[in-house]
Design an enzyme around this catalytic site. Structure first.
Site, short mmCIF file in Angstrom:
data_model
loop_
_atom_site.label_atom_id
_atom_site.label_comp_id
_atom_site.label_asym_id
_atom_site.label_seq_id
_atom_site.Cartn_x
_atom_site.Cartn_y
_atom_site.Cartn_z
N LEU A 154 32.93 7.26 18.13
CA LEU A 154 31.50 7.59 18.05
C LEU A 154 30.88 7.09 19.35
CD1 LEU A 154 30.44 6.44 14.43
CD2 LEU A 154 30.72 8.79 15.22
N ASP A 155 29.86 7.80 19.85
CA ASP A 155 29.18 7.34 21.06
C ASP A 155 28.57 5.96 20.83
OD1 ASP A 155 29.78 9.65 22.37
OD2 ASP A 155 27.79 10.56 22.19
N LYS A 156 28.40 5.23 21.93
CA LYS A 156 27.82 3.88 21.88
C LYS A 156 26.51 3.85 21.08
CE LYS A 156 25.58 0.67 25.07
NZ LYS A 156 25.19 0.42 26.47
#
Length: 303
Positions: free
Chosen positions: A90-92
């Site tokens: 998942l993106d930051k």
């Protein structure tokens, strides 16, 4: 002041969200992730990923999920436990359901389910503007391109298969970009107010930044707090309509502190020997997301 908080305090809170996770000791971070476990069995550990925590390390990153997986495994299963394994990313800035595996074989199996598109993913997001139609499918390939500006950088963007001919207004097929990835996103509006909408997004494919690009450039309704895709040719904070600024209690100058409102709400994994059963993993949005939706008068569904 607007609502309960002075503007400055609200902005400070938003700016602190990701910084605090970078300052803590890895043991403290592992303990925090342990408290965010949504589900576990003998093969899987499912956590609610916090905002601002990267999955992988990199320049300037002190803490990431990968680094604390060995510590978290020991906290759960004793000192001899092998490190937990990532199954997807998942993106930051994305929050919500994240699946970890207790062993390599399980990790490989779950990774294959993601690759072969057998995992159903549903995200909740707040967008600036209202998509038209209110429900649909975005099927536009995505490609990474260098943005030529005073600050040269790379961004994902659309690589459409068709364009409208300026001569006669007809649709013309475009030669396919060799580097483009097929990208498909289902979306539907769950609630809307004067300037923003609450959407459910279902990515059918898994291209980098797919949801952010399809919303910003495909539907013209960027995700709230997505400063990377706010403008194509420069890196600058998102420009918000007056109505949204008023409701959020923010001045445009402080919008840069607004976090990305993208939440992995639900994952459905096929289970059982023949994949005939399903495991539904659900996670409620974080407090900053629910606070924003209340201020914008967007009602979050109970389920």
């Amino acid at each position: 002041t607007i609502g309960q908080y002075p503007v400055s305090r609200r902005v400070r809170e938003l700016a602190r969200l990701s910084k605090q996770l970078q300052r803590v000791h890895p043991n403290v971070l592992a303990k925090a992730l342990k408290q965010r476990i949504l589900y576990q069995n003998k093969e899987l550990v499912v956590i609610d990923k916090p905002y601002g925590l990267p999955v992988h390390g990199g320049p300037g990153i002190q803490n990431c999920i990968t680094d604390v997986l060995p510590i978290l495994a020991k906290m759960l299963d004793g000192m001899k436990a092998e490190p937990l394994h990532l199954c997807h990313r998942l993106d930051k800035e994305t929050t919500g359901v994240m699946v970890l595996a207790r062993d390599k074989d399980t990790a490989h199996r779950i990774q294959c389910l993601f690759k072969t598109r057998q995992v159903e993913k549903k995200y909740w997001t707040i967008s600036v503007g209202l998509p038209v139609p209110s429900e649909g499918l975005v099927d536009i390939p995505i490609v990474e391109k260098e943005v030529q500006s005073h600050q040269s950088h790379y961004k994902m963007t659309l690589a459409p298969n068709y364009r409208v001919s300026p001569e006669n207004g007809k649709m013309v097929k475009v030669r396919r970009n060799r580097d483009a990835h097929s990208a498909v996103t289902r979306y539907r509006v769950l609630a809307s107010s004067a300037s923003c909408s609450l959407l459910e997004l279902q990515p059918i494919t898994g291209v980098k930044h797919q949801l952010r690009v399809h919303l910003a450039y495909g539907l013209g309704c960027p995700i709230l707090g997505d400063h990377k895709y706010a403008h194509w040719n420069r890196l600058a904070p998102q420009k918000l309509p007056e109505h949204a600024l008023k409701r959020l209690g923010l001045e445009q100058a402080k919008v840069r502190h607004l976090p990305l409102h993208l939440h992995a709400h639900q994952l459905t994994l096929p289970t059982g020997t023949s994949g005939d059963k399903q495991l539904h993993l659900v996670c409620r949005p974080p407090r900053f997301f629910t606070n924003t939706s209340k201020r914008l008068k967007l009602e979050i569904p109970e389920k």
